[in-house]
Motif scaffolding. Structure first.
Motif, PDB file in Angstrom:
ATOM      1  N   LEU A  14       0.824  -1.243  -0.281  1.00  0.00           N
ATOM      2  CA  LEU A  14       0.083  -0.012   0.083  1.00  0.00           C
ATOM      3  C   LEU A  14       0.923   1.203  -0.072  1.00  0.00           C
ATOM      4  N   SER A  15       2.132   1.134   0.582  1.00  0.00           N
ATOM      5  CA  SER A  15       2.902   2.607   0.719  1.00  0.00           C
ATOM      6  C   SER A  15       3.560   2.748  -0.663  1.00  0.00           C
ATOM      7  N   LEU A  16       3.898   1.599  -1.297  1.00  0.00           N
ATOM      8  CA  LEU A  16       4.496   1.710  -2.694  1.00  0.00           C
ATOM      9  C   LEU A  16       3.389   2.221  -3.623  1.00  0.00           C
ATOM     10  N   ALA A  17       2.319   1.723  -3.399  1.00  0.00           N
ATOM     11  CA  ALA A  17       1.130   2.170  -4.217  1.00  0.00           C
ATOM     12  C   ALA A  17       0.676   3.483  -4.129  1.00  0.00           C
ATOM     13  N   ALA A  18       0.880   3.902  -2.901  1.00  0.00           N
ATOM     14  CA  ALA A  18       0.615   5.357  -2.639  1.00  0.00           C
ATOM     15  C   ALA A  18       1.788   6.386  -3.244  1.00  0.00           C
ATOM     16  N   SER A  21       1.064   6.587  -7.099  1.00  0.00           N
ATOM     17  CA  SER A  21      -0.046   7.514  -7.429  1.00  0.00           C
ATOM     18  C   SER A  21       0.305   8.658  -7.249  1.00  0.00           C
ATOM     19  N   ALA A  22       1.099   9.178  -6.302  1.00  0.00           N
ATOM     20  CA  ALA A  22       1.614  10.426  -6.423  1.00  0.00           C
ATOM     21  C   ALA A  22       2.668  10.876  -7.597  1.00  0.00           C
ATOM     22  N   ALA A  23       3.369   9.894  -7.915  1.00  0.00           N
ATOM     23  CA  ALA A  23       4.070  10.191  -9.252  1.00  0.00           C
ATOM     24  C   ALA A  23       3.208  10.399 -10.383  1.00  0.00           C
ATOM     25  N   ASP A  24       2.291   9.444 -10.433  1.00  0.00           N
ATOM     26  CA  ASP A  24       1.372   9.603 -11.531  1.00  0.00           C
ATOM     27  C   ASP A  24       0.506  10.735 -11.623  1.00  0.00           C
ATOM     28  N   LYS A  25       0.144  10.975 -10.482  1.00  0.00           N
ATOM     29  CA  LYS A  25      -0.528  12.556 -10.435  1.00  0.00           C
ATOM     30  C   LYS A  25       0.005  13.847 -10.700  1.00  0.00           C
ATOM     31  N   GLN A  26       1.556  13.799 -10.520  1.00  0.00           N
ATOM     32  CA  GLN A  26       2.378  14.687 -10.637  1.00  0.00           C
ATOM     33  C   GLN A  26       2.647  14.668 -12.318  1.00  0.00           C
ATOM     34  N   LYS A  88       6.545   4.315 -16.539  1.00  0.00           N
ATOM     35  CA  LYS A  88       7.913   3.313 -16.739  1.00  0.00           C
ATOM     36  C   LYS A  88       8.694   3.476 -15.257  1.00  0.00           C
ATOM     37  N   LYS A  89       8.431   4.399 -14.650  1.00  0.00           N
ATOM     38  CA  LYS A  89       9.177   4.730 -13.308  1.00  0.00           C
ATOM     39  C   LYS A  89       8.605   3.654 -12.192  1.00  0.00           C
ATOM     40  N   ASP A  90       7.124   3.461 -12.706  1.00  0.00           N
ATOM     41  CA  ASP A  90       6.477   2.757 -11.562  1.00  0.00           C
ATOM     42  C   ASP A  90       6.850   1.356 -11.382  1.00  0.00           C
TER      43      ASP A  90
END
Length: 90
Positions: A14-18, A21-26, A88-90
């Motif tokens: 869950l921490s990694l997913a959070a 998603s922050a990187a995706d949002k950015q 790709k960074k995910d």
């Protein structure tokens, strides 16, 4: 004991997913800004094209419309590249 490891693993996932998603949002915010900027440039070119057409310069109007289309396509491509790079960074 297994239950404890499972809980820790779930928290880690869950921490990694959070973070992802922050990187995706950015990346989405950056891509939206690129799209907005290029859309404004394209709109300006289209307005210039309309003015040129009204002034009796259809060739100039066509060239400006073509440039507006090119600007918009380039902006969309750049925004897509930003979003794909984040994926790709995910």
């Amino acid at each position: 004991m297994r239950m404890g490891f499972g809980v820790v693993a779930a928290i880690a996932v869950l921490s990694l997913a959070a973070c992802e998603s922050a990187a995706d949002k950015q990346a989405e915010v950056k891509a939206d800004a690129i799209e907005d900027t290029t859309e404004m440039k394209a709109d300006s070119l289209e307005q210039q094209a309309a003015a040129a057409d009204a002034a009796g310069a259809p060739a100039t109007a066509d060239a400006l419309d073509a440039k507006a289309d090119a600007v918009e396509k380039a902006g969309d491509a750049k925004a897509d590249a930003v979003e794909q790079a984040a994926g790709k960074k995910d």
